[in-house]
Design a protein around this motif. Structure first.
Motif, mmCIF file in Angstrom:
data_model
loop_
_atom_site.group_PDB
_atom_site.id
_atom_site.type_symbol
_atom_site.label_atom_id
_atom_site.label_comp_id
_atom_site.label_asym_id
_atom_site.label_seq_id
_atom_site.Cartn_x
_atom_site.Cartn_y
_atom_site.Cartn_z
ATOM 1 N N SER A 79 0.806 -1.219 0.000
ATOM 2 C CA SER A 79 0.000 0.000 0.000
ATOM 3 C C SER A 79 0.842 1.273 0.000
ATOM 4 O O SER A 79 0.367 2.328 -0.386
ATOM 5 N N ARG A 82 4.167 3.552 -4.629
ATOM 6 C CA ARG A 82 3.519 4.439 -5.589
ATOM 7 C C ARG A 82 4.443 4.591 -6.785
ATOM 8 O O ARG A 82 5.655 4.549 -6.650
ATOM 9 N N ALA A 105 -9.120 -0.036 -7.871
ATOM 10 C CA ALA A 105 -8.609 0.284 -6.535
ATOM 11 C C ALA A 105 -7.100 0.529 -6.570
ATOM 12 O O ALA A 105 -6.585 1.384 -5.849
ATOM 13 N N GLU A 108 -5.088 4.164 -7.167
ATOM 14 C CA GLU A 108 -4.620 5.084 -6.116
ATOM 15 C C GLU A 108 -3.098 5.141 -6.055
ATOM 16 O O GLU A 108 -2.531 6.143 -5.653
ATOM 17 N N ARG A 109 -2.433 4.066 -6.423
ATOM 18 C CA ARG A 109 -0.973 4.011 -6.331
ATOM 19 C C ARG A 109 -0.283 4.554 -7.580
ATOM 20 O O ARG A 109 0.941 4.567 -7.660
ATOM 21 N N TYR A 110 -1.079 5.015 -8.545
ATOM 22 C CA TYR A 110 -0.533 5.534 -9.802
ATOM 23 C C TYR A 110 -1.124 6.924 -10.065
ATOM 24 O O TYR A 110 -2.117 7.050 -10.784
ATOM 25 N N PRO A 111 -0.528 7.979 -9.509
ATOM 26 C CA PRO A 111 -1.122 9.314 -9.635
ATOM 27 C C PRO A 111 -1.248 9.810 -11.077
ATOM 28 O O PRO A 111 -2.092 10.646 -11.365
ATOM 29 N N TYR A 115 -7.325 4.705 -16.426
ATOM 30 C CA TYR A 115 -8.066 3.468 -16.202
ATOM 31 C C TYR A 115 -9.227 3.416 -17.185
ATOM 32 O O TYR A 115 -9.913 4.414 -17.392
#
Length: 145
Positions: A79, A82, A105, A108-111, A115
């Motif tokens: 979590s 990133r 979901a 979130e880790r790929y600013p 998608y």
């Protein structure tokens, strides 16, 4: 994506029956897999994907038999991890193998991530909906230029 099948968020199975004969010509050992993996269920798509998958069936079944129940952590499941570079997460709405919700979901880790979920596509999105896949990848690449 979550590797352990029990940890995945999968969509419901399709309610519409597939067209008659959609699995004709597919090796019997592949029929169950394609029934689960395909969202675009037509004879043409099934034949195309069946040929590709049958050609790649040289996997290590013993290894996969040990890996699938236990699973393993992917690098993006941490979590805190990133990645700030460009990423495109493309998935099929009827993907009963990996689903589409877990990939959303993970966004979130790929600013700088994009998608997209494609209706009438399953686990083999590039082969099930090649035009949609090409357009989405082309749009994503154009954005990078």
């Amino acid at each position: 994506m979550r590797i352990a099948p029990a940890d995945r968020t999968l969509p419901p199975s399709p309610v519409d029956p597939p067209p008659p004969g959609w699995l004709d010509g597919v090796p019997p050992g592949l029929a169950d897999h394609l029934t689960t993996a395909l969202g675009h269920r037509s004879a043409a798509v099934t034949t195309r994907i069946g040929e590709v998958v049958a050609a790649a069936l040289t996997g290590d079944d013993d290894f996969l038999g040990r890996l699938r129940p236990a699973g393993f952590q992917l690098s993006d499941e941490d979590s805190a991890a990133r990645y700030g570079g460009p990423v495109a997460l493309l998935t099929g709405r009827q993907d009963l193998v990996a689903g589409y919700a877990d990939q959303f979901a993970a966004l979130e880790r790929y600013p700088d991530g994009a998608y997209a979920v494609v209706p009438a596509a399953g686990h083999y999105l590039p082969l099930e909906q090649p035009e949609a896949f090409r357009d989405l990848v082309g749009h994503w690449l154009a954005r990078l230029a």
